[in-house]
Design an enzyme around this catalytic site. Sequence first.
Site, PDB file in Angstrom:
ATOM      1  N   HIS A 122       0.876  -1.164   0.000  1.00  0.00           N
ATOM      2  CA  HIS A 122       0.000   0.000   0.000  1.00  0.00           C
ATOM      3  C   HIS A 122       0.918   1.220   0.000  1.00  0.00           C
ATOM      4  O   HIS A 122       1.720   1.397   0.925  1.00  0.00           O
ATOM      5  CB  HIS A 122      -0.926  -0.002   1.207  1.00  0.00           C
ATOM      6  CG  HIS A 122      -1.973  -1.070   1.145  1.00  0.00           C
ATOM      7  ND1 HIS A 122      -2.432  -1.751   2.256  1.00  0.00           N
ATOM      8  CD2 HIS A 122      -2.637  -1.606   0.083  1.00  0.00           C
ATOM      9  CE1 HIS A 122      -3.344  -2.638   1.880  1.00  0.00           C
ATOM     10  NE2 HIS A 122      -3.480  -2.570   0.567  1.00  0.00           N
TER      11      HIS A 122
ATOM     12  N   HIS B 175      40.476 -29.555 -33.314  1.00  0.00           N
ATOM     13  CA  HIS B 175      40.867 -30.046 -34.644  1.00  0.00           C
ATOM     14  C   HIS B 175      41.320 -31.505 -34.543  1.00  0.00           C
ATOM     15  O   HIS B 175      41.193 -32.149 -33.507  1.00  0.00           O
ATOM     16  CB  HIS B 175      42.009 -29.182 -35.200  1.00  0.00           C
ATOM     17  CG  HIS B 175      41.545 -27.868 -35.758  1.00  0.00           C
ATOM     18  ND1 HIS B 175      41.613 -27.546 -37.090  1.00  0.00           N
ATOM     19  CD2 HIS B 175      41.002 -26.783 -35.144  1.00  0.00           C
ATOM     20  CE1 HIS B 175      41.143 -26.332 -37.285  1.00  0.00           C
ATOM     21  NE2 HIS B 175      40.770 -25.845 -36.111  1.00  0.00           N
TER      22      HIS B 175
ATOM     23  N   HIS C 203      37.315 -27.769 -39.718  1.00  0.00           N
ATOM     24  CA  HIS C 203      37.628 -28.561 -40.903  1.00  0.00           C
ATOM     25  C   HIS C 203      36.667 -29.741 -40.904  1.00  0.00           C
ATOM     26  O   HIS C 203      36.659 -30.549 -39.973  1.00  0.00           O
ATOM     27  CB  HIS C 203      39.083 -29.033 -40.883  1.00  0.00           C
ATOM     28  CG  HIS C 203      40.063 -27.903 -41.047  1.00  0.00           C
ATOM     29  ND1 HIS C 203      41.295 -27.875 -40.434  1.00  0.00           N
ATOM     30  CD2 HIS C 203      39.975 -26.757 -41.773  1.00  0.00           C
ATOM     31  CE1 HIS C 203      41.927 -26.771 -40.768  1.00  0.00           C
ATOM     32  NE2 HIS C 203      41.147 -26.069 -41.579  1.00  0.00           N
TER      33      HIS C 203
ATOM     34  N   GLU D 116       2.187  -5.501  10.501  1.00  0.00           N
ATOM     35  CA  GLU D 116       1.777  -4.099  10.567  1.00  0.00           C
ATOM     36  C   GLU D 116       2.741  -3.402  11.525  1.00  0.00           C
ATOM     37  O   GLU D 116       2.852  -3.788  12.687  1.00  0.00           O
ATOM     38  CB  GLU D 116       0.340  -3.987  11.068  1.00  0.00           C
ATOM     39  CG  GLU D 116      -0.688  -4.784  10.277  1.00  0.00           C
ATOM     40  CD  GLU D 116      -1.140  -4.049   9.017  1.00  0.00           C
ATOM     41  OE1 GLU D 116      -0.859  -2.839   8.898  1.00  0.00           O
ATOM     42  OE2 GLU D 116      -1.784  -4.692   8.165  1.00  0.00           O
TER      43      GLU D 116
ATOM     44  N   GLU E 211      44.581 -30.176 -31.135  1.00  0.00           N
ATOM     45  CA  GLU E 211      44.592 -31.302 -32.071  1.00  0.00           C
ATOM     46  C   GLU E 211      44.360 -32.570 -31.251  1.00  0.00           C
ATOM     47  O   GLU E 211      45.124 -32.884 -30.337  1.00  0.00           O
ATOM     48  CB  GLU E 211      45.924 -31.384 -32.814  1.00  0.00           C
ATOM     49  CG  GLU E 211      46.317 -30.120 -33.570  1.00  0.00           C
ATOM     50  CD  GLU E 211      45.581 -29.978 -34.883  1.00  0.00           C
ATOM     51  OE1 GLU E 211      44.998 -30.989 -35.348  1.00  0.00           O
ATOM     52  OE2 GLU E 211      45.591 -28.872 -35.466  1.00  0.00           O
TER      53      GLU E 211
ATOM     54  N   GLU F  80      37.596 -33.285 -39.843  1.00  0.00           N
ATOM     55  CA  GLU F  80      38.197 -33.506 -38.528  1.00  0.00           C
ATOM     56  C   GLU F  80      37.050 -33.567 -37.526  1.00  0.00           C
ATOM     57  O   GLU F  80      36.575 -32.545 -37.042  1.00  0.00           O
ATOM     58  CB  GLU F  80      39.201 -32.389 -38.209  1.00  0.00           C
ATOM     59  CG  GLU F  80      40.348 -32.364 -39.231  1.00  0.00           C
ATOM     60  CD  GLU F  80      41.258 -31.141 -39.107  1.00  0.00           C
ATOM     61  OE1 GLU F  80      41.123 -30.413 -38.098  1.00  0.00           O
ATOM     62  OE2 GLU F  80      42.076 -30.917 -40.017  1.00  0.00           O
TER      63      GLU F  80
ATOM     64  N   GLU G 227       1.656   3.363   3.076  1.00  0.00           N
ATOM     65  CA  GLU G 227       2.157   2.719   4.293  1.00  0.00           C
ATOM     66  C   GLU G 227       3.665   2.588   4.128  1.00  0.00           C
ATOM     67  O   GLU G 227       4.163   1.629   3.525  1.00  0.00           O
ATOM     68  CB  GLU G 227       1.449   1.378   4.495  1.00  0.00           C
ATOM     69  CG  GLU G 227      -0.063   1.556   4.674  1.00  0.00           C
ATOM     70  CD  GLU G 227      -0.845   0.246   4.680  1.00  0.00           C
ATOM     71  OE1 GLU G 227      -0.212  -0.826   4.759  1.00  0.00           O
ATOM     72  OE2 GLU G 227      -2.096   0.296   4.584  1.00  0.00           O
TER      73      GLU G 227
ATOM     74  N   HIS H 170       3.350  -3.905   6.300  1.00  0.00           N
ATOM     75  CA  HIS H 170       2.298  -2.900   6.111  1.00  0.00           C
ATOM     76  C   HIS H 170       2.363  -1.855   7.227  1.00  0.00           C
ATOM     77  O   HIS H 170       3.323  -1.804   8.005  1.00  0.00           O
ATOM     78  CB  HIS H 170       0.921  -3.572   6.108  1.00  0.00           C
ATOM     79  CG  HIS H 170       0.594  -4.260   4.820  1.00  0.00           C
ATOM     80  ND1 HIS H 170      -0.367  -3.809   3.949  1.00  0.00           N
ATOM     81  CD2 HIS H 170       1.113  -5.375   4.247  1.00  0.00           C
ATOM     82  CE1 HIS H 170      -0.442  -4.615   2.907  1.00  0.00           C
ATOM     83  NE2 HIS H 170       0.446  -5.577   3.075  1.00  0.00           N
TER      84      HIS H 170
END
Length: 1322
Positions: free
Chosen positions: A118, A644, A536, A321, A735, A539, A121, A228
């Site tokens: 609210h 690779h 490649h 509250e 590789e 590969e 508040e 609140h």
Amino acid sequence: MATYLLEHRHTAPKLCVLLFVFLVFVVGPITALSVGEARLVRSNTFAEVEVEDYTKYYNYVEMTRLLKFMAMKYPYISNLSSIGQSVQGRELWVMRITKDPNADVPGKPKCKYVGNMHGDETISRQVLVYLVNYLLTRYGEDPRITELLTSTDIYIMPSMNPDGFERSREGDCSGDAGGRSNAKNMDLNRSFPDQFDKINVQQDDVPEVTAVIKWILEKKFVLSGNLHGGTVVASYPFDDSASHKMQGYYSSSVDDNLFKHLALTYAKNHPVMRTGEPKCPDTPDETFEDGIVNGAKWYDVPGGMQDYNYLNGNCLEITMELSCCKFPPASELKKEWDYNRESLIAYLEQVHIGVRGYVNEATNGTALPDASIVVVGINHNLTTAKFGDFYRLLLPGTYNVSAIATGYMPMTVVGVQVVEGKATELNFTLAPLGNEPTGGITVPFTTTTVPTTTSEARPPAQPEHQPIQPQDFRHHHYNDMELFLRMYSNRFHSIAHLYSIGKSAEDRELYVMVISDNPTVHEPGEPEFKYIANMHGNEVVGRELLLNLIEYLCHNYGSDPEVTQLVNTTRIHIMPSMNPDGYEIAREGKRGIGYTGRNNSNNFDLNRNFPDQFTTITEPRQPETIAVMNWLKSYPFVLSANLHGGSLVVNYPYDDDKQGRTEYSKCPDDKVFKQVARSYSQENALMHKGHPCEDLYPSAFFEDGITNGANWYNVPGGMQDWNYLNTNCFEVTIELGCVKYPKAQHLPLYWDQNHRALLQYIHQVHRGVKGMVIDIKDGTGIPNATIMVEEIDHPITTNLAGDYWRLLVPGTYHLTASARGYNSVKIYATVPEEGVELVDFRLTRVRSEPNGQAPKDPGATQDPAEVVFQSFIKDLSLGQGLEQLVQSTITESSFRYRRYKELSEFLRGLTLNFPKITSLHSLGQSVEYRTIWALEISNKPDEPETAKPKIRLVGGIHGNAPVGTELLLEFAAFLCINYDKNPTITRLINETRIVILPSINPDGRELAREKQCTSTVGMTNTHGKDLDTDFFGNASQRVVEAQPETRAVMDLILERGFTLSVALDGGSLLATYPYDKPVQPGRNMGVLSFNAPGGYGMSKQWPEYDFSVDFGHCPEITVYTGCCLFPPAKQLATLWAENRKALLSMLVEVHKGVRGMVKDKSGKPIVGAMIVLNGGVRVFTAEGGYFHALLAPGNHNIEAVADGYQQQRQEVVVSSYEAASSIIIEFDMDNRIFGLPREFVVATAAASMTALVVTACIIWCVCSAKSNQQKDGFHRLRQHRDDYEDEIRLTSMGSKKSLLSNEFQDESESDEDTLYANANKL
């Protein structure tokens, strides 16, 4: 006579003295008169707010700034985000506070606080901001807070209703001033779905509620508090009942005793609440036993949030509250914080009571999310989170607890002992239906409590558990691979996301699977990593290993600690195949030097196709290469590997050298590359030996299994060097084996040899230093800042959020962070042997004023609305702001090509359906009398509103390229449909004037035909003229009359007032900028290239857009949307998806640069003043004296010139992510005369006047003396008149002067000459 003259000579110095006194005391003050100065008044940034300021309430702007500041100050225990927006477009900020806030870690329950639901508040809003600061500042110092943040995931939303707060009034205790409800006058705590009644609320009226519901369902909170005001009490569910009796009906839940305990925990720690007697002035006799109350018993609240949490989330929520007065004076804030501090912390600690644990699959240990946890006798179940974790709050006692999941045998543990304090650990393993359950259906409880003080909670150790290994070892052709990727993306959608970066030459998708705990977004602080394989095509081992890696990561996430940690802290991108075309023609069993399938389908080697630092690559750039280059520019990758085959070694940069020789080519980060290369080779025993392929290359040896690329052999145009030189990314080439395309039965061996190395290499992304580069003023991250390491000539840059990662080997380094418009900062940092060093930089802005003076009015503040808008633009510019906007505004569209008649009807339809924001104008007609339409979209389309930036979007200049036309029509509809529906779109339209010219060449469009990618039919207008070459601009000379279409657009451009123009064309995939044939350099190239949409290449532009710059004073870029000029209509949806974000980004970019107003000292706006940018580009002020110019990020010089006024200069700093810097230029009248400063002219004139006066006086003196001598001479002449009369007559034709001179020379000539000489000296 001599005596007379001598007397006058003595008076001359006196006269000079008098004249000098006159000069000093009369003329001097005249020259000293102030002629005034023009002032440039810069809007200063918002003054920094003190964190714990108990003297005032934080408004939305102050709260936003403060939260951002704290999030940036404590980035490793806090993260600020927005869960949505209010009706009026304010962000619903949530601060997440926990150790490692950017990752979801198993073992940490989530809890939340929500305040200011609210709007009037207000105590809750303030105390939650204080709580954020309290937790952040005491982490690491207070053991209690440190344990809480280490073991708990805390979310704090200070304001759920920021719109209502802005309407509220301090001191209004009863809420009479309004502000309780949201901006649509809806009570948010009556707008949630209710168990007893249908709540009739439209989602558009309560976007705040919609956002919170989504948040609750996504996060699966365990505990929550809703704060609140209006009295002092803790209220618990249920809030209403089936009877809806207004008061007095106790509506209990099945967890009533637990709710009472939670409410009492808060109340008993609050000095007023625990008394049960709030003694509020309006209800002085109201009491609450022990300070708590059942919600419905107090009063009936249908549609409340706390009941929704309990019934639809996993979350137990109560309502607190906090004060009798809803909006008490600020003087009460310190007292209220002191009252609530202990209660807030004690309540959070309750998230650790009851039972907690995990539900896993019995066969492989995989986590089971969404399994139900059932407590016998308590008819309220909850479900497990994504790690299979659960947290069931319970009071001390003995319980029977079951876990139930679809497709699995239920499991019940009996006699579970819950004790006071920390939660009891309870884990379940469920067997799939049809299998024998490993632990039986019902088992006794034997587990002990869970310690939660450790630095990182993890799933319970299971000694018998081993990671699940891949089972799918085979070669995957393209279609097979595509299905595999789609299956894993769908099955593991919470951590896996499939996307494509483009297409191969044969139109196959270049797929990438990203795996992370939040796979679709970049999380600041989380590094981006990538693997690429099959560059490649022949590969193939890397291709299959990466598919296996995807399988491994997905299956082991949540159960294997290493995998979970990697996925939670890293965003891992995996591209199994960069060359899918080549793969399709490669053949199984090839090894060594096989070439079939190596190149792409255009027969180019992709690893020789990237730009090179030493060699010019002449081969055409291939689509696969372009796609990867654009991809690498789009993500802040830190580390990468390119897989690779053909040998067994890790190869690192550089790959070539200047001479092209086989020799060591060392890069600045040679040590780092060796470190990361060894991290891989050391996990592959065969590779580490360094003797690969002994039968093929018997003499080859690589020490430790690594090598410098060029020292092995030269590779110009390689990808790994391009990564290093053009991005922040360090890449090596691995590789994987001597056989390029091994038999499928050998693939498990490759996995065994490499899977540990693949994981270990990912770990390397977390080495070196990382951190944030932050603006010290507002705490926001600085993008594109540069991080330099002393003695290592390789800078890296920060990402959009200001985060960076810099790989380094262990040691101490001198780091420097710099950014345009900021002062550099240097820091020493020590990189540890393991892990990463956190190094944050906080930079101060460079602010300059005219003549180098300090900034004026440092305490001045901006208009709050302007601050909010700047935050709005920044949020869209950084991180995922635009992406989230795109995702939140997905609309159904039916794409097709429209001819002129349908296009005109479509535009008229927009104006009829959206009359408040659209206005349709005719600019003129084509050769065949078709109208050139201009559609304006704005919240006030029929008003000039010169203070707003104006953007021009142009399409269809070539009739055979109509994609731009259709995209602009769809964009117009998209904006209109989302106006007043999407707050962001609404704000952009309200703040921008958008002018859309969908088709400049309607005649050519009528001739063009669909699916003609290269046809020139329709390219020109009816006269055969290419309109793109018909514009008079950039110093060219027109010899023929402009075409009617050209003239219509030129007239619009000449109206000026545009800030940015974007034209859409086809036939390529790039963005272009002026000039085509320049006679002068394009002086605004920085802003043009900076504002071009991402993902497009850059090039020079065509004459129309030179005209826009030269005569319209408006930068313009052209975006070519695709290689095909007139693609099939079915592709329009894809093209729209690809371009929508970029088009929206233009509406954001148009608000950047510099803007302001020019006026005189009286406040009168000056129209037509010229603003010169950096000595070149010019813009002019419009009505109201407003101007706006786009500029590239950095420092810029601005000169303001207007007839009759003094010229002004100013330096401005432009950011890449902030709204335009705002300045006000106040002119004085021009104090220059004949081009010279007025002071100089006045002083010179005064001196000249003085000299003239003195000269006149001297002459007067001389003349007076001479007159006396002449009188005496004539007297003597008259005495001898008779003697000389005859002589005078005889000489009357001669000179009388000669006679006089002869007569009087001896008496007067010497004195007279002296006086004249003195006068001439003056």
